[in-house]
Design an enzyme around this catalytic site. Structure first.
Site, PDB file in Angstrom:
ATOM      1  N   ASP A  19      96.516  -3.596  -4.973  1.00  0.00           N
ATOM      2  CA  ASP A  19      97.235  -4.933  -4.869  1.00  0.00           C
ATOM      3  C   ASP A  19      98.807  -4.526  -4.640  1.00  0.00           C
ATOM      4  OD1 ASP A  19      97.914  -7.772  -5.037  1.00  0.00           O
ATOM      5  OD2 ASP A  19      98.386  -7.575  -7.051  1.00  0.00           O
ATOM      6  N   SER A  20      99.621  -5.372  -4.487  1.00  0.00           N
ATOM      7  CA  SER A  20     101.075  -5.175  -4.537  1.00  0.00           C
ATOM      8  C   SER A  20     101.550  -4.881  -6.017  1.00  0.00           C
ATOM      9  CB  SER A  20     101.847  -6.338  -3.932  1.00  0.00           C
ATOM     10  OG  SER A  20     101.344  -7.656  -4.608  1.00  0.00           O
ATOM     11  N   CYS A  82      93.883  -8.101  -3.280  1.00  0.00           N
ATOM     12  CA  CYS A  82      95.149  -8.753  -2.808  1.00  0.00           C
ATOM     13  C   CYS A  82      94.797  -9.710  -1.484  1.00  0.00           C
ATOM     14  CB  CYS A  82      96.298  -7.759  -2.537  1.00  0.00           C
ATOM     15  SG  CYS A  82      97.665  -8.710  -1.629  1.00  0.00           S
ATOM     16  N   THR A  84      96.716 -11.422   0.214  1.00  0.00           N
ATOM     17  CA  THR A  84      97.459 -11.352   1.167  1.00  0.00           C
ATOM     18  C   THR A  84      97.402 -10.339   2.184  1.00  0.00           C
ATOM     19  OG1 THR A  84      99.298 -12.061  -0.316  1.00  0.00           O
ATOM     20  CG2 THR A  84     100.047 -11.029   1.847  1.00  0.00           C
ATOM     21  N   GLU A 162     104.525 -11.592 -12.509  1.00  0.00           N
ATOM     22  CA  GLU A 162     104.887 -10.352 -12.664  1.00  0.00           C
ATOM     23  C   GLU A 162     105.823 -10.122 -13.836  1.00  0.00           C
ATOM     24  OE1 GLU A 162     104.794  -7.060 -10.965  1.00  0.00           O
ATOM     25  OE2 GLU A 162     103.069  -7.850 -10.109  1.00  0.00           O
ATOM     26  N   CYS A 199      95.470 -16.196  -4.926  1.00  0.00           N
ATOM     27  CA  CYS A 199      96.343 -14.969  -4.986  1.00  0.00           C
ATOM     28  C   CYS A 199      95.991 -14.315  -6.413  1.00  0.00           C
ATOM     29  CB  CYS A 199      97.801 -15.140  -5.275  1.00  0.00           C
ATOM     30  SG  CYS A 199      98.809 -14.178  -5.634  1.00  0.00           S
ATOM     31  N   HIS A 201      97.265 -12.809  -8.518  1.00  0.00           N
ATOM     32  CA  HIS A 201      98.482 -12.985  -9.529  1.00  0.00           C
ATOM     33  C   HIS A 201      98.304 -14.261 -10.361  1.00  0.00           C
ATOM     34  CE1 HIS A 201     100.617  -9.729  -7.626  1.00  0.00           C
ATOM     35  NE2 HIS A 201     101.373  -9.452  -8.772  1.00  0.00           N
TER      36      HIS A 201
HETATM   37  N1  DGL Z   1      98.475 -10.514  -5.601  1.00  0.00           N
HETATM   38  C1  DGL Z   1      98.617 -10.725  -4.070  1.00  0.00           C
HETATM   39  C2  DGL Z   1      97.761 -11.681  -3.493  1.00  0.00           C
HETATM   40  O1  DGL Z   1      96.646 -11.761  -4.117  1.00  0.00           O
HETATM   41  C3  DGL Z   1      99.947 -10.845  -3.599  1.00  0.00           C
HETATM   42  C4  DGL Z   1     101.478 -11.188  -4.312  1.00  0.00           C
HETATM   43  C5  DGL Z   1     102.466 -10.677  -3.500  1.00  0.00           C
HETATM   44  O2  DGL Z   1     102.829  -9.603  -3.375  1.00  0.00           O
HETATM   45  O3  DGL Z   1     103.163 -11.524  -2.938  1.00  0.00           O
HETATM   46  O4  DGL Z   1      98.063 -12.211  -2.491  1.00  0.00           O
END
Ligand code: DGL
Length: 282
Positions: A19-20, A82, A84, A162, A199, A201
């Site tokens: 993931d990011s 992730c 994205t 985060e 997402c 997150h």
């Molecule tokens: N956790 C990521 C997602 O599921 C990306 C969050 C990000 O880096 O903008 O899309």
């Protein structure tokens, strides 16, 4: 190669997850619960977070580099934890690494949404990139074309997650402001009965989102469905670990080991020591 034909060392290789940042740890947590005998290597591309505000081409490039790092660590399958990156890079990753089983989180998330909705109105909150590409809209339409999907970019939630600010006044007022467009200002009959956390997150914000949408809205994310899909894929490929005796967890980041350890613990559901987090260059 069919089930039962793999040798022990092939099945004992780790599952790669990336993931990011810390968000994908929500998926890793579900994977570890569903597959307790497996080893994992997780990469958070923290130096380049967020992915959600970048263009699809940039996210694809980053995701290919993250995947290459994990392939170098001899993974037996890859979970793109992730949304994205799943939206922007899944086909490119499959093409670059033929033979490597790869799963994204969008299809399992769409699956969960279709299973949950009764009134066929689904709201999706995700990053700018995921919403812009229409990935959830398409994945849901493929399964249940009659479902009406409204998607909204709620990029600030990534920063809150985060930062570890997943509850309290700031999280609550941010959520209230974003969600009004999806629920409050929509006439009763057209109001979604299902909210997709598009997402990785976002699951830690669930109590805060729940406080705003109320008890009657289904809140779904792709963590559990992704873990199930991964289990099925490994079983089909004959890659399920034989014994969990030597199951390991490796955590990699591209920057900020301390910060990752601090913020990540709540996402993984267990303490993380900064010295156990390795920094890598992609
Ligand atoms: N956790 C990521 C997602 O599921 C990306 C969050 C990000 O880096 O903008 O899309």
């Amino acid at each position: 190669v069919k089930t039962g034909e793999r040798n022990a060392s092939a099945v004992d290789r780790p599952i790669g997850v990336f993931d990011s940042g810390v968000g994908g740890l929500t998926v890793l947590r579900a994977l570890r619960a569903a597959l307790p005998g497996e080893s994992f290597v997780y990469l958070g591309d923290t130096a380049r977070l967020p992915y959600g505000t970048k263009t699809a081409g940039t996210v694809e490039r980053y995701a290919l580099q993250a995947a290459a790092q994990l392939v170098d660590r001899d993974i037996k399958c890859l979970v793109i934890a992730c949304n994205t990156a799943s939206a922007a890079a899944l086909p490119a990753i499959q093409e670059r690494f033929p033979g490597l089983p790869v799963i994204g989180v969008i299809e399992p998330g769409a699956e969960a949404a279709c299973a949950a909705t009764r009134n066929e109105r689904v709201a999706v909150i995700a990053t700018e990139g995921t919403v812009r590409g229409g990935a959830y809209q398409h994945a849901i339409a493929r399964r249940r074309p009659s479902v009406v999907v409204t998607a909204l970019a709620t990029q600030l939630f990534v920063a809150l997650a985060e930062e570890g600010w997943t509850s309290g006044e700031v999280a609550l007022s941010t959520a209230r402001r974003y969600l009004a467009a999806l629920f409050e200002s929509v006439p009763g009959a057209q109001r979604p009965d299902t909210l997709v956390l598009g997402c990785t997150h976002f699951p830690l914000l669930e109590p805060c989102l729940r406080a705003i949408v109320g008890e009657h809205v289904n809140i779904v994310d792709s963590a559990a469905t992704t873990a199930t899909a991964c289990r099925m894929l490994l079983a089909t490929e004959g890659l399920l670990a034989v014994s969990g005796a030597s199951a390991t967890l490796q955590l990699l980041v591209t920057d900020g080991e301390e910060r990752f350890a601090r913020a990540g613990a709540a996402f993984l559901g267990t303490a993380i020591a900064a010295q156990d987090v390795e920094r890598v260059n992609l």
